[in-house]
Design an enzyme around this catalytic site. Structure first.
Site, PDB file in Angstrom:
ATOM      1  N   HIS A 167      -7.784  -5.616  -0.116  1.00 49.27           N
ATOM      2  CA  HIS A 167      -6.522  -4.865   0.350  1.00 49.27           C
ATOM      3  C   HIS A 167      -5.927  -5.541   1.298  1.00 49.27           C
ATOM      4  O   HIS A 167      -6.035  -5.080   2.431  1.00 49.27           O
ATOM      5  CB  HIS A 167      -6.919  -3.078   0.735  1.00 49.27           C
ATOM      6  CG  HIS A 167      -5.764  -2.295   0.807  1.00 49.27           C
ATOM      7  ND1 HIS A 167      -5.073  -2.063  -0.270  1.00 49.27           N
ATOM      8  CD2 HIS A 167      -5.186  -1.865   1.826  1.00 49.27           C
ATOM      9  CE1 HIS A 167      -4.067  -0.977   0.026  1.00 49.27           C
ATOM     10  NE2 HIS A 167      -4.045  -1.151   1.267  1.00 49.27           N
ATOM     11  N   SER A 191       0.726  -1.160  -0.165  1.00 53.14           N
ATOM     12  CA  SER A 191       0.000  -0.034   0.147  1.00 53.14           C
ATOM     13  C   SER A 191       0.859   1.243   0.080  1.00 53.14           C
ATOM     14  O   SER A 191       1.786   1.646  -0.862  1.00 53.14           O
ATOM     15  CB  SER A 191      -0.947  -0.089   1.209  1.00 53.14           C
ATOM     16  OG  SER A 191      -1.816   0.922   1.009  1.00 53.14           O
ATOM     17  N   ASP A 229      -9.839  -4.752  -4.603  1.00 54.93           N
ATOM     18  CA  ASP A 229      -9.068  -3.832  -3.568  1.00 54.93           C
ATOM     19  C   ASP A 229      -9.934  -2.577  -3.284  1.00 54.93           C
ATOM     20  O   ASP A 229     -10.274  -1.839  -4.517  1.00 54.93           O
ATOM     21  CB  ASP A 229      -7.715  -3.284  -3.914  1.00 54.93           C
ATOM     22  CG  ASP A 229      -6.937  -2.685  -2.859  1.00 54.93           C
ATOM     23  OD1 ASP A 229      -7.437  -1.827  -2.132  1.00 54.93           O
ATOM     24  OD2 ASP A 229      -5.807  -2.823  -3.037  1.00 54.93           O
TER      25      ASP A 229
END
Length: 257
Positions: A232, A128, A199
């Site tokens: 995610h 991320s 995601d």
């Protein structure tokens, strides 16, 4: 034997402000030390979260260094403070990049790698926001300098980004076209990017667009992997891909059974 150790925070002064970084966790190689990789966590996380996972991977020749980002106000959370490698208000090409924060974090990564033996392969990876910082470190390596013009001292051999995005994407291609040396370095740097179609934090489109931007700018040794249904977070299929890719690209002795 416990291969996981940690040490206290440190300060980065690569720019005008001073950033206090948190605790760094180290996963030492179980076999012959052939590579060292800095792994950068996501927004609001800490280094220990990833060191516990990385210790389980069948990569006995890699030393993992997992630092913790400074705690700072973050615009995307309305100024609420949390661990972050840089400030971010929105993930898009139109957003204003926090070059000061990016430079400070890239300098912290470089400082952690600066004491590694000269025969060791060096890499930066992350998840991320950590992936975004790893990609920014890649551009610093290619241009041999930080965004503020200070020389970048580390020669990187591999970049891994999971569920991330590319900061400063708008100016990358023009900068590379203006430097033959940077373009040549970009063409040879191995990069692995992975992103899940599901995601809902960093949208898949951001990851795909980042890969396209890097490729069109001249990063020719780039692999982009898509995972159906992945949100995610990471899954064994993705970490297996990372293990195989690192073993091949860094010329490691091989995976543990």
């Amino acid at each position: 034997m416990n291969f996981n150790s940690s040490c206290g925070g440190s300060v980065s002064r690569a720019c005008g402000r001073t950033f206090e970084f948190g605790r760094t966790h180290v996963v030492r190689p179980k076999g012959k030390h052939q590579a060292t990789i800095i792994w950068l966590h996501g927004l609001g996380d800490k280094g220990s979260s990833w060191s516990q996972l990385l210790e389980t991977l069948p990569l006995p020749n890699i030393k993992w260094i997992c630092p913790t980002a400074p705690t700072r106000p973050v615009a995307i959370f309305g100024g609420f403070p949390c661990t972050a490698w840089f400030d971010v208000g929105d993930i898009s090409e139109e957003t204003t990049d926090d070059l000061e924060g990016l430079d400070a974090s890239a300098a912290h990564v470089a400082n952690l790698l600066s004491t590694e033996p000269p025969d060791i392969k060096l890499g930066v990876g992350g998840f991320s926001m950590g992936a975004a910082t790893a990609l920014y470190s890649a551009t610093c390596h290619v241009f041999r300098q930080y965004g503020n013009g200070i020389p970048y001292p580390i020669n990187l051999n591999a970049i891994v980004g999971l569920s991330g995005w590319l900061p400063c994407s708008r100016t990358l291609k023009n900068r590379l076209e203006g430097s033959h040396d940077a373009a040549r370095c970009a063409a040879s740097l191995p990069i692995l990017l992975c992103h899940g179609l599901g995601d809902d934090v960093v949208a898949y489109d951001h990851g795909e667009k980042s890969a396209q931007t890097l490729s069109s700018a001249g990063f020719q040794n780039l692999t982009f992997r898509t995972y159906n249904g992945l949100g995610h977070y990471t899954i064994p299929e993705e970490t297996d891909e990372v293990c195989n890719w690192l073993t091949q690209r860094l010329g490691l002795d091989g995976l543990c059974p």
